[in-house]
Design a protein around this motif. Structure first.
Motif, mmCIF file in Angstrom:
data_model
loop_
_atom_site.group_PDB
_atom_site.id
_atom_site.type_symbol
_atom_site.label_atom_id
_atom_site.label_comp_id
_atom_site.label_asym_id
_atom_site.label_seq_id
_atom_site.Cartn_x
_atom_site.Cartn_y
_atom_site.Cartn_z
ATOM 1 N N ALA A 94 12.717 -34.896 -7.574
ATOM 2 C CA ALA A 94 12.774 -33.390 -7.308
ATOM 3 C C ALA A 94 11.405 -32.738 -6.898
ATOM 4 O O ALA A 94 11.295 -31.579 -6.828
ATOM 5 C CB ALA A 94 13.074 -32.732 -8.831
ATOM 6 N N ASP A 95 10.476 -33.551 -6.414
ATOM 7 C CA ASP A 95 9.374 -33.043 -5.495
ATOM 8 C C ASP A 95 9.930 -32.488 -4.305
ATOM 9 O O ASP A 95 10.823 -32.897 -3.706
ATOM 10 C CB ASP A 95 8.260 -34.292 -5.192
ATOM 11 N N ILE A 96 9.481 -31.488 -4.079
ATOM 12 C CA ILE A 96 9.561 -30.644 -2.841
ATOM 13 C C ILE A 96 8.368 -30.997 -2.105
ATOM 14 O O ILE A 96 7.195 -30.551 -2.441
ATOM 15 C CB ILE A 96 9.852 -28.998 -2.728
ATOM 16 N N MET A 97 8.497 -31.500 -0.530
ATOM 17 C CA MET A 97 7.400 -31.915 0.056
ATOM 18 C C MET A 97 7.216 -31.334 1.628
ATOM 19 O O MET A 97 8.597 -31.271 2.197
ATOM 20 C CB MET A 97 7.289 -33.592 0.004
ATOM 21 N N LEU A 98 6.316 -31.386 1.902
ATOM 22 C CA LEU A 98 6.102 -31.043 3.489
ATOM 23 C C LEU A 98 5.221 -32.030 3.967
ATOM 24 O O LEU A 98 3.892 -32.087 3.638
ATOM 25 C CB LEU A 98 5.490 -29.732 3.640
ATOM 26 N N PHE A 99 5.467 -32.890 4.823
ATOM 27 C CA PHE A 99 4.697 -34.104 5.287
ATOM 28 C C PHE A 99 3.713 -33.672 6.511
ATOM 29 O O PHE A 99 4.367 -33.012 7.472
ATOM 30 C CB PHE A 99 5.461 -35.379 5.661
ATOM 31 N N ARG A 100 2.633 -33.941 6.664
ATOM 32 C CA ARG A 100 1.744 -33.735 7.609
ATOM 33 C C ARG A 100 1.248 -35.073 8.214
ATOM 34 O O ARG A 100 0.861 -36.059 7.467
ATOM 35 C CB ARG A 100 0.412 -33.069 7.289
ATOM 36 N N PHE A 101 1.579 -35.407 9.587
ATOM 37 C CA PHE A 101 1.283 -36.649 10.261
ATOM 38 C C PHE A 101 0.830 -36.269 11.599
ATOM 39 O O PHE A 101 0.859 -35.333 12.186
ATOM 40 C CB PHE A 101 2.670 -37.236 10.230
#
Length: 365
Positions: free
Chosen positions: A356-363
């Protein structure tokens, strides 16, 4: 996409269950081998958390995570020797990631039982014996092939031979391969065999409508006792007839129907979640203006590995993952509030993703 194969003897409710799961309309007539070619259906994993995230962020669309279910024809005694097109059906099972073993736990004189009477403990033994015999035959043949290479000193062949002998000894004693301990190196070798008894199994007790809402009867109790005695896995009780009716209803009608039956959720939801848990999976979310989406990752996955589920470039160029727990997000209501209140975490490559983690990935690639 992960696949769960629905297996069992003929006329135990496999195709009815598959139809309810996928609304695919697979044949489910009352005679053996109604299903010859496996039916495949994609099923959404029910998760009210995704709907809530969608409501909070006002995203335009919602995309749930999914699993595939494969309706495999009924197995019979002697399947490992080709009875009832057994070799073909066993080959279909080798292609799935996990097995949902459906066992009939109701009496009905109008529905033929291939063995004459209803006995889920015996039926389970019949199917699992055939899976083990098929594995044993394959392992014997592979041992013969690899033996010559091992004698010549080939390292890979020697390692494979050791794993094969370990498996052969267990199968000869009636022990399922999934219960054995293996090193990581052995597991890599084992995976190439696609052994039937190495696959995780979920047992599905198909009961009559009259057994609901408790879903308990003498046959279910006997089945649970046998499985618990062997520490062999989990039993999920469903009524495929009721699930088939529910599958045709609108959401409001479905809720009313469940309440009338004294049920809090469809049996299929429990089955899907149990299969999800059996495979060691978790759900993480991404959300934004365009969409709110659920993604599937294996438990223990790091942030870069979770990013790779979305796109390989995300994993290759991973920098960090801005992360907030679902419960926290629900309390504050938005990314902005989570950031302003210092609740948004910046996680690096070593972070192990939580359910249930809500994630925004930086790459950066």
């Amino acid at each position: 996409m992960l696949k769960v194969g629905i297996v069992g003897l003929p006329n135990v409710g496999k195709s009815s269950l598959f139809n309810a799961l996928t609304a695919a309309g697979a044949p489910s007539e009352n005679y053996p081998f109604c299903t010859v070619d496996p039916n495949v259906g994609t099923v959404e994993v029910p998760d009210p958390r995704l709907q809530r995230i969608h409501e909070l962020t006002g995203s335009k669309t919602i995309v749930p995570t999914v699993m595939q279910f494969v309706d495999i024809a009924g197995l019979v005694k002697g399947a490992s020797e080709g009875e009832g097109l057994g070799n073909q059906f066993l080959a279909n099972i080798r292609e799935v990631d996990a097995i949902a073993h459906v066992l009939r736990c109701f009496d009905d004189s109008d529905i033929t039982h291939v063995l004459g009477d209803v006995d889920p403990v015996r039926d389970r033994d019949v199917v699992e014996t055939e899976l083990a015999l098929s594995d044993l035959d394959m392992v014997e043949r592979r041992l013969d092939r690899v033996g010559k290479k091992a004698k010549s000193g080939e390292k890979e062949a020697i390692a494979e031979q050791a794993v094969l002998r370990k498996v052969f000894d267990a199968l000869s004693e009636g022990i399922a391969v999934r219960t054995l301990e293996f090193t990581p190196e052995e597991r890599k070798i084992l995976k190439t065999f696609q052994l039937l008894t190495a696959k995780p199994v979920l047992y599905v007790a198909n009961v009559a409508e009259s057994d609901l809402p408790e879903g308990d009867n003498q046959q279910v109790r006997a089945l649970r006792a046998a499985i618990e005695a062997e520490d062999a896995g989990e039993v999920v009780v469903i009524c495929s007839a009721i699930e088939s009716e529910l599958a045709e209803l609108e959401p409001e009608e479905k809720a009313e129907f469940l309440a009338d039956m004294g049920l809090t959720e469809p049996g299929l939801d429990r089955l899907i979640h149990a299969a999800y848990h059996l495979l060691g999976l978790l759900t993480f979310f991404t959300t934004g203006e365009r969409e709110s989406r659920a993604w599937t990752a294996r438990r223990g996955s790091t942030a870069p590995e979770a990013a790779g589920v979305i796109h390989s470039d995300f994993q290759r160029g991973f920098i960090r993952a801005e992360t907030v727990a679902y419960d926290t997000f629900q309390e504050v209501g938005s990314w902005k509030e989570a950031r302003d209140k210092g609740l948004l975490r910046s996680e690096g490559k070593e972070y192990v993703v939580q359910d249930a983690d809500i994630m925004l990935f930086r790459f950066n690639v």
